[in-house]
Motif scaffolding. Structure first.
Motif, PDB file in Angstrom:
ATOM      1  N   ARG A 173      -2.544   2.924  -4.343  1.00 47.01           N
ATOM      2  CA  ARG A 173      -2.309   4.505  -4.180  1.00 47.01           C
ATOM      3  C   ARG A 173      -0.970   4.679  -3.914  1.00 47.01           C
ATOM      4  NH1 ARG A 173      -7.672   6.426  -2.641  1.00 47.01           N
ATOM      5  NH2 ARG A 173      -9.145   4.721  -1.609  1.00 47.01           N
ATOM      6  N   GLY A 174      -0.630   5.959  -4.337  1.00 44.62           N
ATOM      7  CA  GLY A 174       0.862   6.236  -3.975  1.00 44.62           C
ATOM      8  C   GLY A 174       0.934   6.382  -2.355  1.00 44.62           C
ATOM      9  N   PRO A 175       2.208   6.731  -1.961  1.00 39.94           N
ATOM     10  CA  PRO A 175       2.322   6.627  -0.514  1.00 39.94           C
ATOM     11  C   PRO A 175       1.470   7.769   0.232  1.00 39.94           C
ATOM     12  CG  PRO A 175       4.419   6.552  -1.505  1.00 39.94           C
ATOM     13  CD  PRO A 175       3.510   6.811  -2.826  1.00 39.94           C
ATOM     14  N   GLN A 176       0.783   7.181   1.284  1.00 37.32           N
ATOM     15  CA  GLN A 176      -0.225   8.218   1.961  1.00 37.32           C
ATOM     16  C   GLN A 176       0.150   8.585   3.201  1.00 37.32           C
ATOM     17  OE1 GLN A 176      -3.045   4.519   0.765  1.00 37.32           O
ATOM     18  NE2 GLN A 176      -4.620   6.159   1.298  1.00 37.32           N
ATOM     19  N   GLY A 177       0.003   9.862   3.552  1.00 41.26           N
ATOM     20  CA  GLY A 177      -0.066  10.402   4.751  1.00 41.26           C
ATOM     21  C   GLY A 177      -1.321  10.502   5.644  1.00 41.26           C
ATOM     22  N   GLY A 178      -1.567  11.544   6.411  1.00 42.86           N
ATOM     23  CA  GLY A 178      -2.776  11.821   6.943  1.00 42.86           C
ATOM     24  C   GLY A 178      -3.374  10.975   7.978  1.00 42.86           C
ATOM     25  N   PHE A 179      -2.120  10.314   8.792  1.00 42.20           N
ATOM     26  CA  PHE A 179      -2.443   9.483  10.002  1.00 42.20           C
ATOM     27  C   PHE A 179      -1.979  10.452  11.183  1.00 42.20           C
ATOM     28  CE2 PHE A 179      -1.684   6.143   6.524  1.00 42.20           C
ATOM     29  CZ  PHE A 179      -2.812   5.286   6.936  1.00 42.20           C
ATOM     30  N   ILE A 180      -2.809   9.995  12.184  1.00 39.51           N
ATOM     31  CA  ILE A 180      -2.683  10.612  13.397  1.00 39.51           C
ATOM     32  C   ILE A 180      -1.388  10.697  14.001  1.00 39.51           C
ATOM     33  CG2 ILE A 180      -3.635   9.005  14.912  1.00 39.51           C
ATOM     34  CD1 ILE A 180      -5.106  11.052  16.442  1.00 39.51           C
ATOM     35  N   ASP A 181      -0.604   9.410  14.038  1.00 39.54           N
ATOM     36  CA  ASP A 181       0.696   9.245  14.385  1.00 39.54           C
ATOM     37  C   ASP A 181       1.893  10.020  13.352  1.00 39.54           C
ATOM     38  OD1 ASP A 181       0.542   7.282  12.382  1.00 39.54           O
ATOM     39  OD2 ASP A 181       0.888   5.566  13.645  1.00 39.54           O
ATOM     40  N   GLY A 182       1.459  10.336  12.194  1.00 41.91           N
ATOM     41  CA  GLY A 182       2.398  10.878  11.163  1.00 41.91           C
ATOM     42  C   GLY A 182       3.075  10.072  10.353  1.00 41.91           C
ATOM     43  N   VAL A 183       2.902   8.445  10.733  1.00 44.30           N
ATOM     44  CA  VAL A 183       3.458   7.537   9.753  1.00 44.30           C
ATOM     45  C   VAL A 183       2.977   7.532   8.316  1.00 44.30           C
ATOM     46  CG1 VAL A 183       3.591   5.106   9.716  1.00 44.30           C
ATOM     47  CG2 VAL A 183       3.778   6.121  12.017  1.00 44.30           C
ATOM     48  N   THR A 184       3.754   7.373   7.334  1.00 48.60           N
ATOM     49  CA  THR A 184       3.501   7.555   6.124  1.00 48.60           C
ATOM     50  C   THR A 184       3.023   5.850   5.762  1.00 48.60           C
ATOM     51  OG1 THR A 184       4.542   9.433   5.266  1.00 48.60           O
ATOM     52  CG2 THR A 184       4.207   8.007   3.683  1.00 48.60           C
ATOM     53  N   TYR A 185       2.349   5.483   4.988  1.00 49.69           N
ATOM     54  CA  TYR A 185       1.983   4.255   4.516  1.00 49.69           C
ATOM     55  C   TYR A 185       2.055   4.193   2.764  1.00 49.69           C
ATOM     56  CZ  TYR A 185      -0.912   0.160   2.923  1.00 49.69           C
ATOM     57  OH  TYR A 185      -1.378  -0.577   2.093  1.00 49.69           O
ATOM     58  N   ASP A 186       2.882   2.979   2.544  1.00 46.17           N
ATOM     59  CA  ASP A 186       3.084   2.553   1.191  1.00 46.17           C
ATOM     60  C   ASP A 186       2.697   1.287   1.112  1.00 46.17           C
ATOM     61  OD1 ASP A 186       3.981   2.229  -1.445  1.00 46.17           O
ATOM     62  OD2 ASP A 186       6.097   2.897  -0.999  1.00 46.17           O
ATOM     63  N   GLY A 187       1.574   1.144   0.229  1.00 42.75           N
ATOM     64  CA  GLY A 187       1.028  -0.286   0.242  1.00 42.75           C
ATOM     65  C   GLY A 187       1.915  -1.347  -0.679  1.00 42.75           C
ATOM     66  N   LYS A 188       3.028  -0.527  -1.289  1.00 45.80           N
ATOM     67  CA  LYS A 188       3.910  -1.568  -2.233  1.00 45.80           C
ATOM     68  C   LYS A 188       5.250  -1.897  -1.101  1.00 45.80           C
ATOM     69  CE  LYS A 188       2.873   0.348  -6.597  1.00 45.80           C
ATOM     70  NZ  LYS A 188       3.479   1.046  -7.842  1.00 45.80           N
ATOM     71  N   ALA A 189       5.364  -1.437   0.161  1.00 44.36           N
ATOM     72  CA  ALA A 189       6.139  -1.869   1.112  1.00 44.36           C
ATOM     73  C   ALA A 189       5.583  -2.517   2.359  1.00 44.36           C
ATOM     74  CB  ALA A 189       7.283  -0.694   1.084  1.00 44.36           C
ATOM     75  N   PRO A 190       4.457  -3.459   2.425  1.00 45.89           N
ATOM     76  CA  PRO A 190       3.936  -3.728   3.692  1.00 45.89           C
ATOM     77  C   PRO A 190       4.774  -3.918   4.835  1.00 45.89           C
ATOM     78  CG  PRO A 190       3.716  -5.421   2.015  1.00 45.89           C
ATOM     79  CD  PRO A 190       4.544  -3.963   1.278  1.00 45.89           C
ATOM     80  N   ASN A 191       6.027  -4.661   4.833  1.00 45.79           N
ATOM     81  CA  ASN A 191       6.772  -4.952   5.953  1.00 45.79           C
ATOM     82  C   ASN A 191       7.662  -4.036   6.450  1.00 45.79           C
ATOM     83  OD1 ASN A 191       6.404  -8.174   6.577  1.00 45.79           O
ATOM     84  ND2 ASN A 191       6.988  -8.286   4.526  1.00 45.79           N
ATOM     85  N   ALA A 192       7.924  -3.063   5.671  1.00 44.39           N
ATOM     86  CA  ALA A 192       8.751  -1.863   5.959  1.00 44.39           C
ATOM     87  C   ALA A 192       7.824  -0.865   6.693  1.00 44.39           C
ATOM     88  CB  ALA A 192       9.352  -0.928   4.657  1.00 44.39           C
ATOM     89  N   TYR A 193       6.470  -0.740   6.320  1.00 43.69           N
ATOM     90  CA  TYR A 193       5.481  -0.102   6.947  1.00 43.69           C
ATOM     91  C   TYR A 193       5.119  -0.694   8.447  1.00 43.69           C
ATOM     92  CZ  TYR A 193       0.725   1.619   8.015  1.00 43.69           C
ATOM     93  OH  TYR A 193      -0.296   2.451   8.650  1.00 43.69           O
ATOM     94  N   LEU A 194       5.218  -1.778   8.508  1.00 46.08           N
ATOM     95  CA  LEU A 194       4.890  -2.491   9.848  1.00 46.08           C
ATOM     96  C   LEU A 194       6.079  -2.318  10.763  1.00 46.08           C
ATOM     97  CD1 LEU A 194       3.413  -5.928   9.044  1.00 46.08           C
ATOM     98  CD2 LEU A 194       2.396  -4.282  10.345  1.00 46.08           C
ATOM     99  N   ALA A 195       7.352  -2.213  10.278  1.00 48.88           N
ATOM    100  CA  ALA A 195       8.376  -1.911  11.188  1.00 48.88           C
ATOM    101  C   ALA A 195       8.487  -0.849  11.750  1.00 48.88           C
ATOM    102  CB  ALA A 195       9.644  -2.292  10.197  1.00 48.88           C
TER     103      ALA A 195
END
Length: 479
Positions: free
Chosen positions: A437-459
């Motif tokens: 999927r493309g970068p996803q919003g819609g999270f309660i904390d406002g963080v955007t998730y990009d499945g192609k950058a998992p370590n950047a997401y965790l940070a």
């Protein structure tokens, strides 16, 4: 090709000739060339309308409304249309279900998305499982006891006299502090250590500034440094566990949040769609060797489930009332029809007098709900690392490779494209995708998730393991 039963050589030639370009593309970058060739043969077989190798199949499920595609495929004759005689077997809990699939007592099952992933990486148990189909989007909620609700409700922001949603877990901070002053712990329940419910509950708590705790290697408790420790309870037992006071709240799938409302013992405070909009939920899981040994059977199962998913979402939910009656049967979910309907028919009741529209509470077919996106798998893996179930750092490539080993869009696409070619489902319902999927919003904390950058997401998270950190019994250590 119906009933094709030629020689092994002839069949292989036909299979090789029918490998779709889409299946090849979906498999790019996965494993060795020999592994890819084997997977291509499986995908091609899935597109054939060939002989079923194993017509008698046993599939497991837990008594939740999101097992609906299995029940509908059985009751509406979709399994039978595909030449399958399917026995659906309810399981006592998620561990029993998982063990049944691994041990061969079950040929496949309604599974937690985290189960085939965890088994493949050897967390809890070790087995080669795959997930060729996602069963649904959304479907869970978090419920608090009446006692806790009475403590937080007066301070919640209101709209038209009712609590404003989404409700942040920050509202629980004074309650947790009050418990601590009394020498008690505020405890919550979820259904399994690698369940969506566990990760959603943890996500919600952490977004509100409460630490749900970390796992140490070999530990399935996950309570190190917890402000709010979590424990495991099978879904149907959640309301009774809450009523007994063993836990103060829980995250579970339906109908067990609505059951708390009906019993007047608890109040759902947030749906998982409010935590992560249109989040992936359960999968259909099975052993990798089953799919390889019985490719036509696997394809037939997938086609039947896709038909059932389409039926569940058809005509803006016109079939949901019938689905409720089917699910209410004791051999399926076994809850009162009114309780199941309270979340299955486009609405959701938070408390008596507060029923709200929730058209997308359960999505089975729309929005490509059945497609097993690699990025969905990677999200679960990031949460396993965030909370210590994956003890050490992993490269981005490790996340990609693990997702591709378990989630199998090639098998899904072959089955779905066959149905589209036959005019059973619209061709527009079959996605053109690289599996992400493309970068996803819609999270309660406002963080955007990009499945192609998992370590950047965790940070990005304030609460959760950072790069270089490990968990020991004494707490988090490392950079």
């Amino acid at each position: 090709m119906k009933g094709f039963e030629g020689s092994a050589v002839g069949r292989r030639r036909v299979i090789a000739a029918l490998v779709s370009a889409a299946a090849c593309l979906a498999l790019a970058g996965c494993g060795s060339s020999s592994e890819t060739a084997a997977s291509e043969d499986t995908a091609a077989a899935a597109s054939l309308d060939g002989a079923i190798e194993k017509p008698n199949v046993k599939l497991g499920f837990i008594k939740l409304t999101d097992m609906a595609p299995l029940a509908i495929a059985k009751e509406k004759g979709f399994f039978a249309e595909e030449g399958l005689n399917v026995e659906l077997q309810p399981q006592a809990n998620w561990k029993v279900l998982l063990d049944g699939v691994i041990g061969g007592q079950l040929d496949g099952a309604h599974m937690l998305a985290g189960q085939p992933l965890a088994a493949t990486i050897g967390y809890g148990t070790k087995a080669d499982l795959i997930a060729p189909l996602s069963l649904d989007l959304n479907g869970n909620a978090i419920t608090l006891s009446n006692k806790v609700w009475a403590m937080i409700e007066p301070e919640l922001p209101k709209e038209s006299g009712k609590p404003k949603h989404p409700i942040s877990a920050a509202a629980l901070k004074p309650v947790v502090a009050s418990y601590e002053r009394q020498g008690k712990q505020f405890k919550m329940g979820m259904v399994f250590p690698v369940s969506t419910h566990n990760y959603e509950l943890r996500y919600w708590l952490a977004a509100g500034g409460l630490n749900p705790g970390y796992y140490t290697p070999g530990d399935v408790g996950g309570t190190v440094a917890a402000d709010v420790p979590l424990s495991v309870t099978p879904p149907p037992q959640m309301p009774a566990t809450l009523e007994a006071g063993t836990i103060d709240g829980y995250c579970v799938g339906e109908p067990w949040n609505q059951a708390a409302v009906q019993k007047k013992i608890g109040v759902p405070v947030i749906t998982d769609d409010e935590i992560w909009h249109d989040n992936p939920e359960k999968v259909f899981g099975l052993r990798k060797d089953f799919a390889e040994k019985y490719p036509a059977t696997t394809a037939a199962i997938l086609r039947a489930l896709i038909k059932a998913q389409q039926w569940l979402d058809a005509d803006d939910g016109a079939n949901r009332a019938e689905a409720v009656k089917i699910l209410s049967q004791s051999n399926y979910v076994g809850a009162d029809p009114e309780v199941i309907a309270a979340s299955m028919t486009g609405k959701f009741t938070f408390e008596p007098g507060d029923t709200r529209a929730a058209k997308g509470f359960n999505i089975f077919f729309d929005k490509y709900a059945g497609y097993p996106f690699y990025s969905d798998a990677i999200w679960y893996l990031t949460q396993m690392r965030r909370w210590g179930q994956i003890a050490d750092d992993k490269t981005d490539q490790w996340y990609f490779d693990t997702a591709k080993a378990v989630y199998r869009p090639d098998l899904y696409l072959a089955a779905a494209k066959k149905l589209a070619a036959d005019g059973v489902i619209p061709s527009a319902a079959v996605p053109e995708s690289d599996g992400f999927r493309g970068p996803q919003g819609g999270f309660i904390d406002g963080v955007t998730y990009d499945g192609k950058a998992p370590n950047a997401y965790l940070a990005k998270f304030k609460i959760g393991l950072k790069q270089g950190q490990r968990v020991t019994a004494s707490g988090v250590s490392g950079s």
